[in-house]
Design an enzyme around this catalytic site. Sequence first.
Site, PDB file in Angstrom:
ATOM      1  N   ASN A   8       0.850  -1.185   0.000  1.00 11.01           N
ATOM      2  CA  ASN A   8       0.000   0.000   0.000  1.00 11.01           C
ATOM      3  C   ASN A   8       0.892   1.242   0.000  1.00 11.01           C
ATOM      4  O   ASN A   8       1.438   1.628   1.024  1.00 11.01           O
ATOM      5  CB  ASN A   8      -0.918  -0.010   1.223  1.00 11.01           C
ATOM      6  CG  ASN A   8      -1.840   1.194   1.269  1.00 11.01           C
ATOM      7  OD1 ASN A   8      -1.946   1.952   0.310  1.00 11.01           O
ATOM      8  ND2 ASN A   8      -2.508   1.379   2.387  1.00 11.01           N
ATOM      9  N   LYS A  10       0.047   4.268  -0.336  1.00 11.96           N
ATOM     10  CA  LYS A  10      -0.618   5.441   0.237  1.00 11.96           C
ATOM     11  C   LYS A  10      -0.318   6.666  -0.642  1.00 11.96           C
ATOM     12  O   LYS A  10      -0.179   6.526  -1.856  1.00 11.96           O
ATOM     13  CB  LYS A  10      -0.221   5.639   1.704  1.00 11.96           C
ATOM     14  CG  LYS A  10      -0.500   4.385   2.549  1.00 11.96           C
ATOM     15  CD  LYS A  10      -0.302   4.612   4.022  1.00 11.96           C
ATOM     16  CE  LYS A  10      -0.602   3.330   4.787  1.00 11.96           C
ATOM     17  NZ  LYS A  10      -0.525   3.519   6.256  1.00 11.96           N
ATOM     18  N   HIS A  93      -9.815   0.984   4.971  1.00 19.18           N
ATOM     19  CA  HIS A  93      -8.573   1.209   5.718  1.00 19.18           C
ATOM     20  C   HIS A  93      -8.840   2.159   6.881  1.00 19.18           C
ATOM     21  O   HIS A  93      -9.656   3.072   6.780  1.00 19.18           O
ATOM     22  CB  HIS A  93      -7.515   1.798   4.786  1.00 19.18           C
ATOM     23  CG  HIS A  93      -6.133   1.772   5.350  1.00 19.18           C
ATOM     24  ND1 HIS A  93      -5.699   2.688   6.290  1.00 19.18           N
ATOM     25  CD2 HIS A  93      -5.093   0.930   5.133  1.00 19.18           C
ATOM     26  CE1 HIS A  93      -4.448   2.413   6.607  1.00 19.18           C
ATOM     27  NE2 HIS A  93      -4.047   1.353   5.923  1.00 19.18           N
ATOM     28  N   GLU A  95      -7.309   4.596   8.014  1.00 19.44           N
ATOM     29  CA  GLU A  95      -7.116   6.016   7.712  1.00 19.44           C
ATOM     30  C   GLU A  95      -8.348   6.599   7.020  1.00 19.44           C
ATOM     31  O   GLU A  95      -8.693   7.766   7.235  1.00 19.44           O
ATOM     32  CB  GLU A  95      -5.869   6.184   6.835  1.00 19.44           C
ATOM     33  CG  GLU A  95      -4.583   5.864   7.584  1.00 19.44           C
ATOM     34  CD  GLU A  95      -3.397   5.628   6.686  1.00 19.44           C
ATOM     35  OE1 GLU A  95      -2.310   5.346   7.226  1.00 19.44           O
ATOM     36  OE2 GLU A  95      -3.537   5.703   5.450  1.00 19.44           O
ATOM     37  N   GLU A 165      -5.698  -5.225  10.601  1.00 19.68           N
ATOM     38  CA  GLU A 165      -4.758  -4.140  10.847  1.00 19.68           C
ATOM     39  C   GLU A 165      -5.110  -3.423  12.146  1.00 19.68           C
ATOM     40  O   GLU A 165      -5.915  -2.475  12.140  1.00 19.68           O
ATOM     41  CB  GLU A 165      -4.777  -3.144   9.686  1.00 19.68           C
ATOM     42  CG  GLU A 165      -4.187  -3.673   8.395  1.00 19.68           C
ATOM     43  CD  GLU A 165      -3.708  -2.530   7.515  1.00 19.68           C
ATOM     44  OE1 GLU A 165      -2.548  -2.558   7.107  1.00 19.68           O
ATOM     45  OE2 GLU A 165      -4.493  -1.609   7.258  1.00 19.68           O
ATOM     46  N   GLY A 171       1.812   2.304  11.311  1.00 16.70           N
ATOM     47  CA  GLY A 171       2.716   3.442  11.246  1.00 16.70           C
ATOM     48  C   GLY A 171       3.287   3.878  12.579  1.00 16.70           C
ATOM     49  O   GLY A 171       3.889   4.949  12.684  1.00 16.70           O
ATOM     50  N   SER A 211       2.929  -1.970  10.734  1.00 12.98           N
ATOM     51  CA  SER A 211       4.363  -1.817  11.035  1.00 12.98           C
ATOM     52  C   SER A 211       5.181  -3.044  10.646  1.00 12.98           C
ATOM     53  O   SER A 211       6.106  -3.447  11.363  1.00 12.98           O
ATOM     54  CB  SER A 211       4.564  -1.478  12.520  1.00 12.98           C
ATOM     55  OG  SER A 211       3.978  -0.229  12.824  1.00 12.98           O
TER      56      SER A 211
END
Length: 252
Positions: A8, A10, A93, A95, A165, A171, A211
């Site tokens: 991904n 991003k 996701h 985010e 996730e 992250g 991560s």
Amino acid sequence: MKKQVIANFKMNMTPSEIKNYIISLAPNFKSEKVDITLALPFVALSLGKFLLSGTNIFVGAQNLSEEESGTFTGETSGAMLKDIGVQSVIVGHSERRSKFKETGRAINKKIKIALKNRLQVILCVGETLTDKNSMKTLSVLSGQIDEALKGLYENELENILIAYEPVWAIGTGKVATSKEIEEGVKAIRKSIEHSFSKKAGDEIGVLYGGSINAKNISQIISCKGVNGVLVGGACLDCANFMHIISACEASK
């Protein structure tokens, strides 16, 4: 099922940078044990598809509209993605859920649009640190899956991968332990079994993301029930990503 390794990108790297990345990656990847997907920024999807033509590396999108067409400035439809040769799309996701306030209903609509256009869905689910500390991980995962897959038929699950996730691990440099990963994967499979069937729960592809890097990939990919990984920041360095691919190839 082959191991799945999904990168991904991003909102990182320009099309020119992605071109150089693919030129470095593609000649070095000739595996029959692992499926690789590059989830590229929208502006690089056509370029990626062109450069990867004739390889066994797939191109994925990072999002799509919940609407089929119309007055939705800046949105990209499932039909548009399919037309340029995109094979899969990431939906839900964390985010998108937190920063863009995507609801379970919106995610459900996106999944149905993606499936209608014969796109493979990578559905992301995961708990926050508050959920984890409140012992709500299992109920959160179950609730997200129930909302996302509402109204689907069992045979449609063949075109869906679920990526576990944990939000607190994305992250942050914090990686779930093997036990935490396996418990999350088990909860996902149980949720699918409850909504569909035991066979569906056993056969659904489940990935882990959060991560991931070259140092921890061997531990993660060896977790029971994990069929692959969704890689974020670590995929942006081509050499590092190839190391992750190699570790997945070597896993049993």
